[in-house]
Design a protein around this motif. Structure first.
Motif, PDB file in Angstrom:
ATOM      1  N   LEU A   1       3.050   3.555  -9.082  1.00  0.00           N
ATOM      2  CA  LEU A   1       1.950   2.603  -9.152  1.00  0.00           C
ATOM      3  C   LEU A   1       1.261   2.768 -10.496  1.00  0.00           C
ATOM      4  O   LEU A   1       0.819   3.853 -10.849  1.00  0.00           O
ATOM      5  CB  LEU A   1       0.968   2.879  -8.008  1.00  0.00           C
TER       6      LEU A   1
ATOM      7  N   LEU B   1       4.960   7.599  -5.269  1.00  0.00           N
ATOM      8  CA  LEU B   1       4.262   7.607  -3.996  1.00  0.00           C
ATOM      9  C   LEU B   1       5.166   7.011  -2.924  1.00  0.00           C
ATOM     10  O   LEU B   1       6.217   6.438  -3.229  1.00  0.00           O
ATOM     11  CB  LEU B   1       2.965   6.802  -4.109  1.00  0.00           C
TER      12      LEU B   1
ATOM     13  N   TRP C   1       0.848  -1.186   0.000  1.00  0.00           N
ATOM     14  CA  TRP C   1       0.000   0.000   0.000  1.00  0.00           C
ATOM     15  C   TRP C   1       0.884   1.237   0.000  1.00  0.00           C
ATOM     16  O   TRP C   1       1.785   1.371   0.831  1.00  0.00           O
ATOM     17  CB  TRP C   1      -0.927   0.000   1.208  1.00  0.00           C
ATOM     18  N   LEU C   2       0.615   2.120  -0.956  1.00  0.00           N
ATOM     19  CA  LEU C   2       1.375   3.354  -1.104  1.00  0.00           C
ATOM     20  C   LEU C   2       0.496   4.535  -0.702  1.00  0.00           C
ATOM     21  O   LEU C   2      -0.720   4.517  -0.899  1.00  0.00           O
ATOM     22  CB  LEU C   2       1.845   3.529  -2.547  1.00  0.00           C
ATOM     23  N   VAL C   3       1.131   5.562  -0.164  1.00  0.00           N
ATOM     24  CA  VAL C   3       0.401   6.749   0.290  1.00  0.00           C
ATOM     25  C   VAL C   3       0.953   7.989  -0.406  1.00  0.00           C
ATOM     26  O   VAL C   3       2.056   7.980  -0.971  1.00  0.00           O
ATOM     27  CB  VAL C   3       0.510   6.924   1.817  1.00  0.00           C
ATOM     28  N   ASP C   4       0.162   9.061  -0.352  1.00  0.00           N
ATOM     29  CA  ASP C   4       0.656  10.344  -0.860  1.00  0.00           C
ATOM     30  C   ASP C   4       1.916  10.724  -0.091  1.00  0.00           C
ATOM     31  O   ASP C   4       2.032  10.461   1.106  1.00  0.00           O
ATOM     32  CB  ASP C   4      -0.405  11.432  -0.682  1.00  0.00           C
TER      33      ASP C   4
ATOM     34  N   SER D   1       3.951   2.772   2.434  1.00  0.00           N
ATOM     35  CA  SER D   1       3.384   2.999   3.764  1.00  0.00           C
ATOM     36  C   SER D   1       3.972   2.102   4.840  1.00  0.00           C
ATOM     37  O   SER D   1       3.775   2.354   6.033  1.00  0.00           O
ATOM     38  CB  SER D   1       1.871   2.755   3.708  1.00  0.00           C
TER      39      SER D   1
ATOM     40  N   GLU E   1      -1.691  -0.935  -4.276  1.00  0.00           N
ATOM     41  CA  GLU E   1      -2.705   0.082  -4.518  1.00  0.00           C
ATOM     42  C   GLU E   1      -2.469   1.267  -3.603  1.00  0.00           C
ATOM     43  O   GLU E   1      -1.629   1.224  -2.690  1.00  0.00           O
ATOM     44  CB  GLU E   1      -4.114  -0.477  -4.340  1.00  0.00           C
ATOM     45  N   HIS E   2      -3.238   2.322  -3.852  1.00  0.00           N
ATOM     46  CA  HIS E   2      -3.113   3.557  -3.095  1.00  0.00           C
ATOM     47  C   HIS E   2      -3.957   3.471  -1.824  1.00  0.00           C
ATOM     48  O   HIS E   2      -5.086   2.984  -1.853  1.00  0.00           O
ATOM     49  CB  HIS E   2      -3.576   4.729  -3.962  1.00  0.00           C
ATOM     50  N   TYR E   3      -3.395   3.927  -0.716  1.00  0.00           N
ATOM     51  CA  TYR E   3      -4.117   4.011   0.562  1.00  0.00           C
ATOM     52  C   TYR E   3      -4.403   5.479   0.805  1.00  0.00           C
ATOM     53  O   TYR E   3      -3.476   6.284   0.950  1.00  0.00           O
ATOM     54  CB  TYR E   3      -3.278   3.420   1.688  1.00  0.00           C
ATOM     55  N   SER E   4      -5.680   5.837   0.857  1.00  0.00           N
ATOM     56  CA  SER E   4      -6.060   7.248   0.889  1.00  0.00           C
ATOM     57  C   SER E   4      -6.520   7.737   2.258  1.00  0.00           C
ATOM     58  O   SER E   4      -6.865   8.904   2.411  1.00  0.00           O
ATOM     59  CB  SER E   4      -7.172   7.507  -0.137  1.00  0.00           C
TER      60      SER E   4
END
Length: 241
Positions: free
Chosen positions: A157, A170, A142-145, A173, A209-212
């Protein structure tokens, strides 16, 4: 599914607090960081948790015990010297079994556990479902801003694949699912995780995926105090409602 919480870091930038306290026991809004993770994992049915430790690890064990206070079973993977992220996970593999497992950083705060391809972790717990979701991939990140202290990011990603090149970049996390075979070619002893991740990315074996949601790397006293104030304000507001 089992989970591992990484808790072996020294916490140099949190000194003097961490001179006498393991970093994951630092409190925000009256509760240690690591306890938030344990409670969230227990809530969705992940009750077998492995925790590694090095600096002041005996204090972690004394505080958390066997995990029964939270309805979980905690096993410990002590390190006589910190093995870094990669080495710490590799050493703990005998405790984690032969199936994919979740890894969380013990010094990070999140307001909710991540989702996997639209599914909650709870919905993804079934062995067959995890195998389906992972496919040929050996890790799911999981990737974050990018936070202001890390503006350049780590990875890109694209179409569900995590790559070492590409834009936008990104920040990783620290949250991931790994299949044990991810570590098959890794050495024993101390080693970092990033070089292994990059090698696997070259083989197309890393998804993500993106973790928002709210994610905070509590790496300094300033960030710890800021997060504490934010959570206390939110608690006060919620009580007022």
């Amino acid at each position: 599914m089992k989970a591992m919480i990484l808790a072996a870091g020294r916490g140099e930038r949190l000194r003097p607090l961490t001179d006498s306290l393991p970093k994951p026991l630092a409190e925000v809004a009256g509760k240690p960081l690591i306890v938030y993770h344990i409670e969230r994992l227990a809530k969705i049915g992940i009750t077998e948790i492995v925790i590694n430790h090095a600096w002041l690890g005996h204090k972690l064990e004394a505080y958390l015990g066997d995990g029964s206070a939270w309805g979980v079973s905690i096993s410990y993977s002590p390190e006589t010297e910190a093995l870094e992220t990669g080495g710490g996970i590799k050493q703990a593999l005998p405790l984690l079994g032969d199936e994919p497992f979740v890894v969380l950083n013990g010094d990070v705060y999140i307001d909710s556990l991540p989702r996997v391809k639209g599914l909650s972790l709870e919905a993804a717990l079934d062995k067959a479902r995890v195998t389906e979701l992972m496919g040929e991939h050996q890790a799911y990140l999981w990737l974050v801003d990018n936070p202001k202290q890390h503006p350049e990011g780590d990875f890109a990603l694209e179409a569900g694949k995590v790559n070492d090149s590409g834009e936008p970049r990104l920040t990783f996390s620290g949250m991931a699912i790994y299949h044990p075979r991810f570590f098959d070619d890794a050495p024993c002893g101390r080693f970092g995780l990033a070089p292994l991740l990059r090698a696997k990315m070259q083989q197309g074996l890393i998804a993500g995926e993106h973790y928002s949601h709210l994610w905070c790397d509590v790496g300094t006293l300033e960030r710890l105090q800021s997060l504490d104030a934010e959570l206390r304000a939110a608690q006060k507001h919620n009580k007022g409602c």
